[in-house]
Write an enzyme that holds these catalytic residues in place. Structure first.
Site, PDB file in Angstrom:
ATOM      1  N   ASP A  37       0.836  -1.197   0.000  1.00 10.49           N
ATOM      2  CA  ASP A  37       0.000   0.000   0.000  1.00 10.49           C
ATOM      3  C   ASP A  37       0.873   1.250   0.000  1.00 10.49           C
ATOM      4  O   ASP A  37       1.776   1.379   0.848  1.00 10.49           O
ATOM      5  CB  ASP A  37      -0.880  -0.020   1.258  1.00 10.49           C
ATOM      6  N   ASP A  38       0.619   2.165  -0.938  1.00 12.14           N
ATOM      7  CA  ASP A  38       1.333   3.452  -0.983  1.00 12.14           C
ATOM      8  C   ASP A  38       2.840   3.283  -1.159  1.00 12.14           C
ATOM      9  O   ASP A  38       3.620   4.121  -0.704  1.00 12.14           O
ATOM     10  CB  ASP A  38       1.067   4.271   0.287  1.00 12.14           C
ATOM     11  N   CYS A  75      -6.271   3.469  -3.702  1.00 14.11           N
ATOM     12  CA  CYS A  75      -6.321   2.082  -3.229  1.00 14.11           C
ATOM     13  C   CYS A  75      -7.591   1.318  -3.609  1.00 14.11           C
ATOM     14  O   CYS A  75      -7.506   0.287  -4.275  1.00 14.11           O
ATOM     15  CB  CYS A  75      -6.092   2.033  -1.718  1.00 14.11           C
ATOM     16  N   ARG A  79      -7.721  -2.015  -6.192  1.00 11.38           N
ATOM     17  CA  ARG A  79      -8.120  -3.332  -5.676  1.00 11.38           C
ATOM     18  C   ARG A  79      -9.316  -3.881  -6.438  1.00 11.38           C
ATOM     19  O   ARG A  79      -9.423  -5.092  -6.682  1.00 11.38           O
ATOM     20  CB  ARG A  79      -8.389  -3.230  -4.175  1.00 11.38           C
ATOM     21  N   LYS A 133      -5.827  -5.938   4.347  1.00 10.29           N
ATOM     22  CA  LYS A 133      -6.679  -4.787   4.007  1.00 10.29           C
ATOM     23  C   LYS A 133      -7.702  -5.173   2.946  1.00 10.29           C
ATOM     24  O   LYS A 133      -7.373  -5.818   1.958  1.00 10.29           O
ATOM     25  CB  LYS A 133      -5.807  -3.630   3.515  1.00 10.29           C
ATOM     26  N   HIS A 135     -11.058  -2.768   2.057  1.00  7.93           N
ATOM     27  CA  HIS A 135     -11.371  -1.444   1.496  1.00  7.93           C
ATOM     28  C   HIS A 135     -12.200  -1.518   0.219  1.00  7.93           C
ATOM     29  O   HIS A 135     -12.046  -0.719  -0.695  1.00  7.93           O
ATOM     30  CB  HIS A 135     -10.092  -0.643   1.257  1.00  7.93           C
ATOM     31  N   HIS A 228       1.150   2.132   3.947  1.00  9.14           N
ATOM     32  CA  HIS A 228       0.211   3.228   4.180  1.00  9.14           C
ATOM     33  C   HIS A 228       0.413   3.775   5.578  1.00  9.14           C
ATOM     34  O   HIS A 228       0.791   3.049   6.496  1.00  9.14           O
ATOM     35  CB  HIS A 228      -1.222   2.708   4.028  1.00  9.14           C
ATOM     36  N   ASP A 334      -0.563  -0.694  -4.725  1.00  5.90           N
ATOM     37  CA  ASP A 334      -1.852  -0.241  -5.258  1.00  5.90           C
ATOM     38  C   ASP A 334      -1.810   1.149  -5.876  1.00  5.90           C
ATOM     39  O   ASP A 334      -2.696   1.535  -6.624  1.00  5.90           O
ATOM     40  CB  ASP A 334      -2.935  -0.308  -4.176  1.00  5.90           C
ATOM     41  N   ASN A 335      -0.805   1.947  -5.543  1.00  5.14           N
ATOM     42  CA  ASN A 335      -0.624   3.272  -6.138  1.00  5.14           C
ATOM     43  C   ASN A 335       0.784   3.746  -5.825  1.00  5.14           C
ATOM     44  O   ASN A 335       1.521   3.086  -5.089  1.00  5.14           O
ATOM     45  CB  ASN A 335      -1.660   4.285  -5.630  1.00  5.14           C
ATOM     46  N   LYS A 395       0.517   9.541  -5.523  1.00  2.56           N
ATOM     47  CA  LYS A 395      -0.847   9.044  -5.310  1.00  2.56           C
ATOM     48  C   LYS A 395      -1.868  10.167  -5.518  1.00  2.56           C
ATOM     49  O   LYS A 395      -1.617  11.311  -5.140  1.00  2.56           O
ATOM     50  CB  LYS A 395      -0.926   8.492  -3.881  1.00  2.56           C
TER      51      LYS A 395
END
Length: 758
Positions: A37-38, A75, A79, A133, A135, A228, A334-335, A395
């Site tokens: 993540d991130d 995110c 996903r 995660k 989300h 993240h 994811d980004n 992001k």
């Protein structure tokens, strides 16, 4: 067709028949999808980073790296692409699932017409496990009441352990096991950390399956909270990096770029863009600021290395049981990097969601807490810029810094290459068809009686064995928060749209604030890997064609209407299924009550009905959140106390005398007043002590908190007055939450008041 049994008078005279069981093709691989993540393009060792990621690097050395892999810049949308193979707007996920609005591309709900990867693999005989995660459940569906159709078990997974929200405290997460909320198995004081727990659960789930059915393939979706915010890791991991980033973000970017060229993940001849004006020059910063910023990066690096270690534990376990070689492992982010800490970083990332910037003096005074139990921290955006080397921005933007991330693929029995690079343009939507192709599973036209919308992705399988295989796609649109771009046949057109979402970016980042004034820059990505040289002036006709193509793709994928702000989305927010009530009665003994069902932002009263024994009482009556953002009503040393911790600023009001023996109503009353709130604590309806909050109540107290707890607290407290659980020692009958703005009308009183005014 299901065979039919022949039924005779006795079992000896009958012939049984059995329903066929789905069975994958011979040699179908297990699949492990690791979603970080991130994490930016330049934040893995195998992509040139200074951060140690030996476990992922080993996977890359035994497989493939893709250096032109793309995602959506946020995110939830990415996903949704990964799990459906469709573009994010086409499945209702044009933005975060926390903000479902009344337009098809943004309702936050993956439709039944987009059958998910776990659902398709389960139908083919795979075991399906999700860890970490999620989300992907809309805001109003994240409470204990469900509905659960868009929780992991509702979208094709058979087992789930993780958290539903966009982020959570790594020390005290709000956890879900299958379809129920649970509390962490250990406390932070006992050494609990979410990433370790997730790895433990992943290993346990695969071990249980392997021991019960060793021949059955599995799909493990492993989505870490790292990297993240909050950036939190055990101190031993952080200390490994002490002093490593003292020379600043420009020096880090230069080092990484040189290593990327050496590794080949960035082609020779790539232009490294200059530092943009909105990123401060390291040499101009005061010494104490440089020390703070360097520490922020040390914490982040420790967080990433810690996550890599536990990803390695999962891979090592698969190797020990003999299943790693026949497992297709996919690792991605994811980004791109997150700039949500702003130009100076943040001690408390909750401030970002409320468009607040830290006071750097306060953060400097607490630099030693970064990464630990007290902080909910995020690094300064200079590190985000360096983490996406050699690309621009981060992001939330559809520049390459937001949408190009690492992709590592490892499958020894399916990929002969070891440590090779692939440069085909590809996207998150391509991973579902790639995995189905490897597993020999065809995507159905109809699933559960619902016609399926076309899959936008295409398989990468030909690139596994052939470096020169064609890219799976020639066109891909991008849109996020009004930032727009499109790729077509090696060219990319990108707007300079900054938008109105965050004050600090609106004021400092150069670009357009209005869709009508957006400039579409043009880049030849075949020659310009970093999207550095705008050639729009030389090719106006190509720009026009690409802009027209973007609008066509936008229409096909439900991208409209455009919005570049959080406020605009709020105006179209889907109303809650259960509207706010004047009075809600809560009783002790259950789990946390989701704050989304309580609607506390405009002011409220909390009233606890209690019996106080003769020898006195103490403990929590009700509590929401913690010392990063929260409030609590409790009795301490016999006195009734209300404490509000708004983004780390504590306001506390206590009664001067102990609460008397007997039956009482103990309360707190919070009313909006000007730029803050009036606060009073009450006994039996009478205000006994008053105070004032310096700012309005937040529209959301916790991103991933456990909700309002009754009669106890959990995790971290809102202040140092007590240590959870600090249960109430008297008898707590109930807590009533009232919203004064929704008080029922009293016609008789209104008539009397009207006559009095005549």
């Amino acid at each position: 067709m299901t065979p039919r049994a022949r039924i005779g008078r006795t079992i000896a005279q009958s012939e049984p028949a059995f329903s066929p069981r789905p069975k994958p093709k011979a040699g179908a691989p297990n699949v492990v999808m690791v979603v970080l993540d991130d994490l930016g393009f330049a934040q893995l060792g195998c992509f040139g980073s200074d951060i140690a990621t030996p476990a992922i690097d080993r996977l890359a050395a035994g497989g493939l790296r893709y250096n032109r892999f793309h995602v959506t810049a946020l995110c939830s949308p990415t996903r949704a692409c990964l799990l459906t193979g469709r573009n994010h707007h086409a499945v209702g996920m044009g933005f975060l699932t926390d903000v479902p609005i009344g337009f098809p591309g943004y309702d936050g709900r993956i439709p039944r017409s987009a059958g998910t990867l776990p659902r398709l693999l389960r139908e083919a005989g795979y075991a399906t496990i999700a860890i970490g995660k999620w989300h992907l459940a809309p805001r109003w569906e994240q409470s204990a009441a469900g509905p659960f159709e868009r929780w992991p078990l509702g979208l094709g997974f058979e087992r789930y352990y993780g958290f539903l929200n966009g982020d959570t405290n790594q020390w005290t997460p709000e956890l879900v096991c299958d379809n129920r909320f649970i509390e962490p198995p250990r406390s932070p004081e006992d050494g609990y950390h979410l990433t370790e727990d997730l790895a433990d659960q992943a290993i346990r789930a695969v071990q249980d399956l392997h021991q019960a059915a060793p021949e059955k393939p599995f799909f493990l979706y492993f989505a870490t909270g790292a990297a993240h915010a909050p950036h939190q890791a055990p101190s031993t991991w952080i200390e490994r990096y002490r002093g490593r980033f003292d020379d600043g973000w420009e020096a880090l970017r230069d080092r990484v770029f040189a290593r990327q060229l050496e590794l080949g993940v960035v082609p020779r001849g790539t232009t490294l863009p200059d530092r943009p004006a909105w990123v401060d020059a390291w040499a101009t910063l005061p010494d104490e600021h440089r020390r703070l910023f360097a520490r922020q990066m040390e914490v982040f690096a420790g967080f990433v290395s810690h996550a890599d270690h536990h990803i390695g534990r999962v891979a090592d376990f698969l190797a020990r049981i003999g299943r790693l070689d026949d497992t297709l492992v996919v690792v991605l982010s994811d980004n791109g990097t997150s700039a949500e800490g702003g130009p100076i970083g943040s001690f408390n990332e909750h401030r970002f969601t409320h468009d607040l910037v830290d006071d750097i003096g306060d953060t400097l005074a607490r630099v030693g807490d970064l990464g630990g139990h007290r902080a909910y921290n995020h690094y300064a955006w200079g590190w985000a810029w360096a983490g996406n080397t050699p690309m621009r921005l981060w992001k939330r933007y559809t520049w390459l810094g937001g949408v190009r991330t690492p992709l590592v693929l490892h499958w020894p029995r399916g990929v002969a290459a070891r440590g090779e690079l692939r440069d085909q343009f590809c996207h998150a939507v391509d991973l579902l068809p790639t995995i189905l192709d490897a597993a020999g599973v065809a995507a159905p036209a109809i699933l559960d009686g619902v016609g399926q919308q076309p899959i936008d992705g295409a398989s990468l399988l030909p690139t596994f064995s052939k470096p020169t295989a064609p890219a799976p796609r020639s066109t891909q649109y991008f849109e996020m928060l009004g930032s727009r771009s499109i790729y077509h046949l090696g060219w990319k057109a990108t707007t300079d749209h900054v938008g109105t979402q965050l004050t600090v970016e609106r004021e400092r980042v150069q670009g357009s604030l209005d869709f009508d004034t957006d400039h579409w820059a043009l880049f030849d990505l075949g020659a310009d890997f970093a999207e550095a040289i705008d050639v729009a002036a030389e090719h106006p006709e190509r720009v026009r064609q690409l802009v027209e193509l973007w609008w066509a793709e936008a229409g096909r994928n439900q991208v409209l209407p455009l919005d570049d702000s959080f406020i605009g989305r709020a105006s179209a927010l889907e109303p809650p299924p259960s509207p706010p009530r004047f009075r809600t009665v809560l009783r002790p003994g259950g789990g946390g009550v989701s704050e989304d069902t309580l609607f506390l932002a405009a002011g409220f009263r909390a009233i606890a009905e209690v019996d106080v024994p003769p020898d006195g009482v103490e403990g929590v009556l009700c509590a929401l959140g913690d010392w990063s953002n929260g409030w609590a009503l409790y009795v301490l040393n016999g006195r009734l106390v209300a404490t509000f911790n708004l983004f780390g600023v504590v306001d506390r009001v206590a009664t001067p005398e102990p609460v008397p023996t007997g039956r009482h109503r103990l309360g707190v009353d919070v009313r909006s007043g000007g730029r803050g709130c009036e606060l009073s604590v009450t006994i039996d309806g009478a205000a006994v002590a008053t105070g004032r909050l310096g700012r309005s109540l937040p529209f959301r107290w916790q991103i991933g908190g456990g909700g309002l707890l009754i009669g106890r607290d959990a995790g971290f407290p809102v202040c140092d007055d007590y240590r959870p659980p600090f249960p109430f020692t008297g008898t707590l009958h109930e807590v009533t939450i009232e919203l004064p703005g929704l008080a029922p009308r009293d016609p008789a009183n209104e008539v009397a008041l009207a006559l009095h005014r005549e």
